[in-house]
Structure formats: structure tokens, C-alpha cells
Design a protein around this motif. Structure first.
Motif, PDB file in Angstrom:
ATOM      1  N   GLY A  19       0.834  -1.048  -0.260  1.00 55.23           N
ATOM      2  CA  GLY A  19      -0.203   0.629   0.150  1.00 55.23           C
ATOM      3  C   GLY A  19       0.898   1.066   0.381  1.00 55.23           C
ATOM      4  O   GLY A  19       2.310   1.312   0.278  1.00 55.23           O
ATOM      5  N   TYR A  21       1.086   3.585   2.231  1.00 53.61           N
ATOM      6  CA  TYR A  21       1.355   3.702   3.477  1.00 53.61           C
ATOM      7  C   TYR A  21       2.477   3.039   3.722  1.00 53.61           C
ATOM      8  O   TYR A  21       3.714   3.599   3.993  1.00 53.61           O
ATOM      9  N   SER A  22       2.901   1.626   3.363  1.00 57.00           N
ATOM     10  CA  SER A  22       3.917   0.213   3.598  1.00 57.00           C
ATOM     11  C   SER A  22       4.873   1.258   2.550  1.00 57.00           C
ATOM     12  O   SER A  22       6.201   1.170   3.391  1.00 57.00           O
ATOM     13  N   ARG A  31       0.652   0.045   7.480  1.00 55.49           N
ATOM     14  CA  ARG A  31      -1.534   1.174   7.520  1.00 55.49           C
ATOM     15  C   ARG A  31      -1.924   0.734   8.839  1.00 55.49           C
ATOM     16  O   ARG A  31      -2.115  -0.763   9.040  1.00 55.49           O
ATOM     17  N   ASN A  34      -3.841  -2.176   9.551  1.00 53.66           N
ATOM     18  CA  ASN A  34      -4.385  -3.643   8.682  1.00 53.66           C
ATOM     19  C   ASN A  34      -3.527  -5.231  10.108  1.00 53.66           C
ATOM     20  O   ASN A  34      -3.647  -4.428  10.291  1.00 53.66           O
ATOM     21  N   SER A 141      -5.980  -6.279   4.768  1.00 52.14           N
ATOM     22  CA  SER A 141      -6.345  -5.433   5.077  1.00 52.14           C
ATOM     23  C   SER A 141      -7.657  -5.254   5.775  1.00 52.14           C
ATOM     24  O   SER A 141      -8.539  -5.998   5.389  1.00 52.14           O
TER      25      SER A 141
END
Length: 170
Positions: A19, A21-22, A31, A34, A141
Motif C-alpha cells: 500500500g 503507506y507501507s 498501515r 492492517n 487489509s
């Protein structure tokens, strides 16, 4: 996002793709919200909930992390079928090279697309990659509300039990 991988792991966990953010923080499943790290612990893989920045601790336990597709997106739906298929081919080569006992693909739809298995269901799969058994788990997720934490924990625990009882590859 660098793989957390070594030869002969018990389980190589495989996310769909990082993602945003990751990718920004440089850690898998980073994130907030998660459910990978809590499910890993609840399934018995770790003795506590690890933080994403502790991901390399998995190697000493015999586990690793990779992705089907390296490209970061806001949502896995942004990936094309062609990207998933190409990622599946690259993943197969990686698995044959590193030889984990189990490949755990975290995303039923991604597994179906990446491996050309449109009817695959969660759990152990009939096919293998060399000596590596394949197990499909739901995407952890927080966007995937189809599976609640208790269900994820039970599914992760089933994989853990199988991985601990499986003999090391020849």
C-alpha cells in the motif's frame, strides 16, 4: 519494498502489493488498521504482536514476507490482471529459488489472478511449486471486512499447524 526472505523458510507470506503507506515507511503491512500482525500473533506464529518495523524478526522464526506485485497502490484493485499474472510468474521463480515449505498468499482474488486458478478457495491448494505447498489466506487489509479477526486467527492457525508438522524439504 525489500523482501524479508531467506532460503528454506517454514512459511513465506505473500501480500498482494504494498500500500502507499507501507511503501512510504518501508515496511510490510505497515498501515494502521492492517490486521496482518495481529492475525500472525493470534494464529500462533509469534509470541506477541510485532510492529511492522520489527518485520525482520520473522526470519529468525522461519518466516518471511514478499509481494505478488512490487508496485505500491492505494488499493489492490488498481492492479491489472496482466500485472498480477506477471507478478505470479516472478513469485514462482522466487519460491523455486528460496524453497519455503509453504507459500501463503494473502488475497484470494490475487491468487486466482496471479496463478490462473479462478475457482481457488482459502486454505491449502492442490498444486505445489516444486516442494513448496501453497496456502491461500484472505487479504488482512482493514479494507477487507469479509473476514473478522477471529476468522483470520483460525485460518492463520491452521496454516501454522500445517507448517509446524510439515517435514523440511529434501
Amino acid at each position: 519494498m525489500p523482501d524479508i526472505i531467506a532460503p528454506d523458510l517454514r512459511v513465506l507470506f505473500c501480500g498482494i502489493n504494498p500500500g502507499l503507506y507501507s511503501a512510504a515507511v518501508g515496511h510490510h503491512f505497515a498501515r494502521p488498521g492492517n490486521r496482518f500482525w495481529p492475525a500472525l500473533h493470534a494464529g500462533g506464529f509469534t509470541d506477541r504482536v510485532l510492529s511492522p518495523h520489527e518485520e525482520r524478526e520473522l526470519l529468525r522464526l522461519g518466516y518471511g514476507i514478499t509481494n505478488v506485485v512490487d508496485r505500491a497502490t492505494a488499493s489492490a484493485d488498481e492492479l491489472s490482471t496482466d500485472e498480477l499474472a506477471a507478478g505470479g510468474r516472478a513469485l514462482q521463480a522466487k519460491v523455486r529459488r528460496h524453497r519455503p515449505r509453504f507459500l501463503a498468499v494473502l488475497g484470494i482474488g490475487a491468487y486466482r489472478s496471479a496463478f490462473g486458478r479462478p475457482r481457488a478457495t482459502p486454505g491449502p491448494q492442490p498444486e505445489t511449486l516444486g516442494d513448496t505447498r501453497i496456502w491461500v489466506l484472505p487479504n488482512p487489509s482493514g479494507l477487507n471486512a469479509n473476514y473478522q479477526p477471529r476468522q483470520l486467527a483460525a485460518m492463520f492457525r491452521s496454516l501454522r499447524d500445517a507448517a509446524l508438522s510439515a517435514p523440511a524439504p529434501p
